[in-house]
Scaffold this motif. Sequence first.
Motif, mmCIF file in Angstrom:
data_model
loop_
_atom_site.group_PDB
_atom_site.id
_atom_site.type_symbol
_atom_site.label_atom_id
_atom_site.label_comp_id
_atom_site.label_asym_id
_atom_site.label_seq_id
_atom_site.Cartn_x
_atom_site.Cartn_y
_atom_site.Cartn_z
ATOM 1 N N VAL A 1 0.845 -1.189 0.000
ATOM 2 C CA VAL A 1 0.000 0.000 0.000
ATOM 3 C C VAL A 1 0.887 1.248 0.000
ATOM 4 N N VAL A 2 0.481 2.262 -0.754
ATOM 5 C CA VAL A 2 1.186 3.541 -0.755
ATOM 6 C C VAL A 2 0.263 4.595 -0.154
ATOM 7 N N ILE A 3 0.756 5.278 0.878
ATOM 8 C CA ILE A 3 -0.025 6.355 1.495
ATOM 9 C C ILE A 3 0.701 7.681 1.311
ATOM 10 N N ILE A 4 -0.059 8.761 1.319
ATOM 11 C CA ILE A 4 0.518 10.102 1.312
ATOM 12 C C ILE A 4 0.080 10.792 2.596
ATOM 13 N N ALA A 5 1.029 11.351 3.334
ATOM 14 C CA ALA A 5 0.734 11.990 4.618
ATOM 15 C C ALA A 5 0.595 13.495 4.426
ATOM 16 N N LEU A 6 -0.567 14.030 4.770
ATOM 17 C CA LEU A 6 -0.829 15.464 4.677
ATOM 18 C C LEU A 6 -1.101 16.009 6.073
ATOM 19 N N ASP A 7 -0.432 17.112 6.403
ATOM 20 C CA ASP A 7 -0.417 17.602 7.782
ATOM 21 C C ASP A 7 -1.385 18.765 8.014
ATOM 22 N N ASP A 8 -2.356 18.962 7.132
ATOM 23 C CA ASP A 8 -3.300 20.074 7.276
ATOM 24 C C ASP A 8 -4.106 19.951 8.573
ATOM 25 N N TYR A 9 -4.410 21.094 9.182
ATOM 26 C CA TYR A 9 -5.289 21.086 10.362
ATOM 27 C C TYR A 9 -6.682 20.618 9.943
ATOM 28 N N ASP A 10 -7.278 21.306 8.975
ATOM 29 C CA ASP A 10 -8.527 20.848 8.363
ATOM 30 C C ASP A 10 -8.186 20.393 6.955
ATOM 31 N N LEU A 11 -8.309 19.106 6.699
ATOM 32 C CA LEU A 11 -7.905 18.544 5.412
ATOM 33 C C LEU A 11 -9.034 18.715 4.403
ATOM 34 N N GLY A 12 -8.789 19.545 3.389
ATOM 35 C CA GLY A 12 -9.817 19.844 2.399
ATOM 36 C C GLY A 12 -9.479 19.324 1.023
ATOM 37 N N ILE A 13 -10.398 19.551 0.116
ATOM 38 C CA ILE A 13 -10.287 19.019 -1.240
ATOM 39 C C ILE A 13 -9.086 19.602 -1.995
ATOM 40 N N GLU A 14 -8.747 20.872 -1.745
ATOM 41 C CA GLU A 14 -7.654 21.498 -2.483
ATOM 42 C C GLU A 14 -6.316 20.836 -2.188
ATOM 43 N N SER A 15 -6.075 20.513 -0.924
ATOM 44 C CA SER A 15 -4.820 19.849 -0.555
ATOM 45 C C SER A 15 -4.691 18.495 -1.233
ATOM 46 N N ILE A 16 -5.786 17.764 -1.288
ATOM 47 C CA ILE A 16 -5.757 16.439 -1.913
ATOM 48 C C ILE A 16 -5.559 16.565 -3.419
ATOM 49 N N ARG A 17 -6.224 17.529 -4.043
ATOM 50 C CA ARG A 17 -6.020 17.763 -5.478
ATOM 51 C C ARG A 17 -4.573 18.140 -5.773
ATOM 52 N N ASN A 18 -4.020 19.025 -4.966
ATOM 53 C CA ASN A 18 -2.630 19.448 -5.163
ATOM 54 C C ASN A 18 -1.667 18.279 -4.999
ATOM 55 N N ALA A 19 -1.938 17.427 -4.011
ATOM 56 C CA ALA A 19 -1.088 16.259 -3.781
ATOM 57 C C ALA A 19 -1.149 15.303 -4.965
ATOM 58 N N GLU B 1 -1.720 16.074 -8.030
ATOM 59 C CA GLU B 1 -1.027 16.680 -9.165
ATOM 60 C C GLU B 1 0.486 16.631 -8.999
ATOM 61 N N GLU B 2 0.964 16.822 -7.769
ATOM 62 C CA GLU B 2 2.405 16.932 -7.531
ATOM 63 C C GLU B 2 3.084 15.578 -7.383
ATOM 64 N N PHE B 3 2.371 14.593 -6.810
ATOM 65 C CA PHE B 3 2.993 13.308 -6.505
ATOM 66 C C PHE B 3 2.394 12.198 -7.363
ATOM 67 N N ASP B 4 3.158 11.099 -7.459
ATOM 68 C CA ASP B 4 2.666 9.943 -8.208
ATOM 69 C C ASP B 4 1.537 9.267 -7.435
ATOM 70 N N ALA B 5 1.092 8.147 -7.946
ATOM 71 C CA ALA B 5 -0.099 7.472 -7.409
ATOM 72 C C ALA B 5 0.038 7.095 -5.933
ATOM 73 N N PHE B 6 -1.109 7.082 -5.246
ATOM 74 C CA PHE B 6 -1.170 6.613 -3.865
ATOM 75 C C PHE B 6 -2.544 6.001 -3.629
ATOM 76 N N ASP B 7 -2.605 5.115 -2.629
ATOM 77 C CA ASP B 7 -3.843 4.388 -2.329
ATOM 78 C C ASP B 7 -4.676 5.043 -1.240
ATOM 79 N N ALA B 8 -4.028 5.863 -0.432
ATOM 80 C CA ALA B 8 -4.750 6.491 0.683
ATOM 81 C C ALA B 8 -4.080 7.785 1.088
ATOM 82 N N VAL B 9 -4.888 8.674 1.630
ATOM 83 C CA VAL B 9 -4.400 9.915 2.222
ATOM 84 C C VAL B 9 -4.452 9.749 3.739
ATOM 85 N N LEU B 10 -3.324 9.957 4.390
ATOM 86 C CA LEU B 10 -3.282 9.943 5.854
ATOM 87 C C LEU B 10 -3.338 11.377 6.353
ATOM 88 N N LYS B 11 -4.350 11.691 7.159
ATOM 89 C CA LYS B 11 -4.377 12.992 7.828
ATOM 90 C C LYS B 11 -3.464 12.874 9.040
#
Length: 216
Positions: free
Chosen positions: A149-167, A169-179
């Motif tokens: 499994v590939v996860i991407i860790a995002l450290d936002d206080y409130d995790l919104g759609i823009e952060s996930i879209r940006n991730a 676009e910037e990074f290769d494929a991942f299976d899950a977003v970890l808040k």
Amino acid sequence: MARKSPFEWIKEKLSEDKHIESVEVVNENLLHINRDNETLIRVAKTNLDRFFYKDIKEILQENDVDFILHTSKEPFVDGSAYEFLESKRKVLGGFGDLMRVASQERNWPYYPPNVKFIKRGLEQHTKVTNVRRLDNKRYEISRIGLETVVIIALDDYDLGIESIRNAAEEFDAFDAVLKSNPNGKITTSAIEHVDSRNIKVLKWGELLGKLNLKWK
């Protein structure tokens, strides 16, 4: 009033640390920090905002240093760079990382607090056999008898759609977003967005539970 250079700022900050014996600015890109236990931290400064294996190799060939200080706020770091740094027992980081390394008795090992927490937590999981950093945000998790499994860790206080879209676009494929920030919330729009892409968005405890199960 002239703005302080990065090394002058570091020297001023470390002068308040009782465990630091001296700080010497060797030149505009090289700094030496002496601890009171006689261990030296040799620091090279770079303004690169993307790091791959070849970049780290070139910096270390030019200067035999213990710490590479990036002045970019959050540069991209490829997994090949991390692997080379590990093999050489060197550290790449920002100002906060350098301050924390200086407060240690030794230069190595060191991981930023959030990375240390994620790596240690995943490596202690009974289903996990290996954790590899693919870059500065993504982790590849190998599991016993289950898919990798590939996860991407995002450290936002409130995790919104823009952060996930940006991730995405910037990074290769991942299976899950970890808040990875335990505070704040995951917005409804973010959950709906990842659901539409067959990607999960999880808090820390949810990720640990999900790693026991078949992913898809």
